[in-house]
Design an enzyme around this catalytic site. Structure first.
Site, PDB file in Angstrom:
ATOM      1  CD  GLU A  28     -13.009 -10.901  59.343  1.00  0.00           C
ATOM      2  OE1 GLU A  28     -12.717 -10.730  58.128  1.00  0.00           O
ATOM      3  OE2 GLU A  28     -13.219  -9.985  60.130  1.00  0.00           O
ATOM      4  CB  CYS A  55     -12.941  -7.112  56.511  1.00  0.00           C
ATOM      5  SG  CYS A  55     -13.932  -7.492  57.967  1.00  0.00           S
TER       6      CYS A  55
END
Length: 403
Positions: free
Chosen positions: A204, A238
């Protein structure tokens, strides 16, 4: 390191035999530990990486939620699935892989670890975590939490090692898979090493989420959502909204209201409960944000608010007159910086959103949800949120595409 890996392997042979219901009891103890001590744990998060204390407390509480969720649902997720085939009986069974390495980042020093470790442990694996070096106190504390909650010695272990040692851990025969949350460069390094040894990896990585304001959007509700999407955790996420794409009819009004609301937020000491935006986690990271903003200003971006650095503190910043080639639009900016760009029609908004190399998530603000639904597949994203900020939830899949 060798001793810890061997211990994880040995413990794993016993842990995989423990029933899921017994694992769930221990995981619920972890949840209670987190709930009982959230203020103390949050204080360490704030001290190590500067997250405002109220946000750090919310992070610890969310970790308790993920413990409860998997303790409740793991038996269903891991149940045998009976299939119809030519055989007299066919079924899919979920067995643990063994020792799993997690390489975790500093921006959510508890949540990132728990969202990886909890389902991994509930599935009968043992866990090794190489955490970011600037949150080493949190890394050691998380190991203590699992031990205090009754997990067997070796089920969860912290690896206080340098990044340069990760390759040797991945190569170790006892380590069966790797999960990494971090930068694009870290993802390339880990995935290439894992591939060389034919091991599974889950990555990720970065994100540069668009936040789209349609012509029919109600700015009264849209602006607070946009501010939260960009400024939470000083923009160090993020999944933060990092590029604001606004219909030209609302561009000036949105920019002014957004800047006004950001200007009213309390910026400063993260240990002060009134603080809403704290420092960047490290001074070198603040310097990188400063570089991206200054380079964009040199290319014609206009400063509506902020754009000042003092040490690790980077003032909340709003920029207008943005073009897609500017660093603040084309790159991921890990700080409290909001570039705002206009669009004429929805096809242009989608094109601007998709212009990023990252496809993690997008938020779209509109009153006409029905008209938007047919366009969801046009977004090159892992997730699309309508009238909401992008956020992770244990009850929903989470992940992205592209870089």
């Amino acid at each position: 390191m060798e001793e810890k890996i061997n211990k994880a392997s040995k413990t794993g042979r016993e842990w995989r035999q423990i029933s899921i219901s017994e694992r769930a009891v221990l995981m619920q103890k972890v949840s209670k530990n987190l709930q009982d001590n959230f203020e103390r744990y949050a204080a360490l998060i704030t001290k190590e990486m500067g997250k405002p204390i109220t946000q750090a407390e919310a992070e610890v509480k969310k970790c308790a939620l993920v413990c409860d969720y998997y303790a409740t649902n793991a038996p269903t997720f891991l149940a045998d699935k009976h299939m119809v085939s030519e055989a007299s009986e066919s079924f899919v069974r979920y067995d643990p892989l063994g020792v799993i390495l997690g390489v975790m980042p500093w921006n959510f020093p508890f949540w990132q670890v728990f969202r990886f470790a909890v389902p991994t442990l509930m599935a009968g694996n043992t866990v090794l975590v190489k955490h970011a070096s600037n949150v080493s106190g949190c890394a050691a504390l998380i190991e203590d939490i699992f031990i205090q909650s009754g997990f067997p010695d070796g089920a969860y272990q912290n690896l206080p090692i340098q990044s340069s040692a990760v390759e040797a851990v991945i190569a170790h025969p006892a380590v069966k898979a790797i999960s990494l949350t971090g930068s694009e460069d870290a993802g390339k390094a880990v995935s290439s090493t894992a591939a060389k040894h034919l091991k599974k990896s889950v990555l990720e990585l970065g994100g540069s989420n668009a936040f789209i304001i349609c012509a029919d959007a109600d700015l009264t509700t849209a602006v607070p959502l946009a501010v939260t999407a960009r400024m939470q955790n000083a923009g160090q996420s993020c999944i933060a909204g990092k590029r604001f794409i606004v219909h030209h009819s609302l561009l000036d009004a949105f920019t002014q209201k957004f800047a006004d609301q950001v200007a009213q937020m309390k910026f400063g000491d993260p240990q002060d409960r009134a603080t809403e935006i704290g420092p960047i986690a490290r001074e070198d990271l603040a310097e990188e944000v400063e570089r991206q903003v200054n380079d964009s200003i040199a290319q014609g971006a206009k400063v509506v608010l902020g754009a000042q650095r003092k040490g690790a503190y980077y003032s909340p910043t709003v920029l207008s007159n943005i073009t897609p080639t500017m660093p603040v639009f084309a790159q991921e900016v890990f700080g409290p910086v909001a570039p705002i760009i206009g669009f004429t029609d929805f096809e242009e908004a989608i094109a601007l959103s998709n212009a990023a190399e990252f496809g993690l998530g997008v938020s779209v603000i509109t009153k006409d949800v029905a008209a938007l639904l047919p366009h969801i597949s046009a977004f090159q994203e892992g997730c699309v949120f309508i009238n909401e900020i992008v956020k992770s939830d244990p009850k929903l899949p989470f992940g992205g595409i592209k870089k």
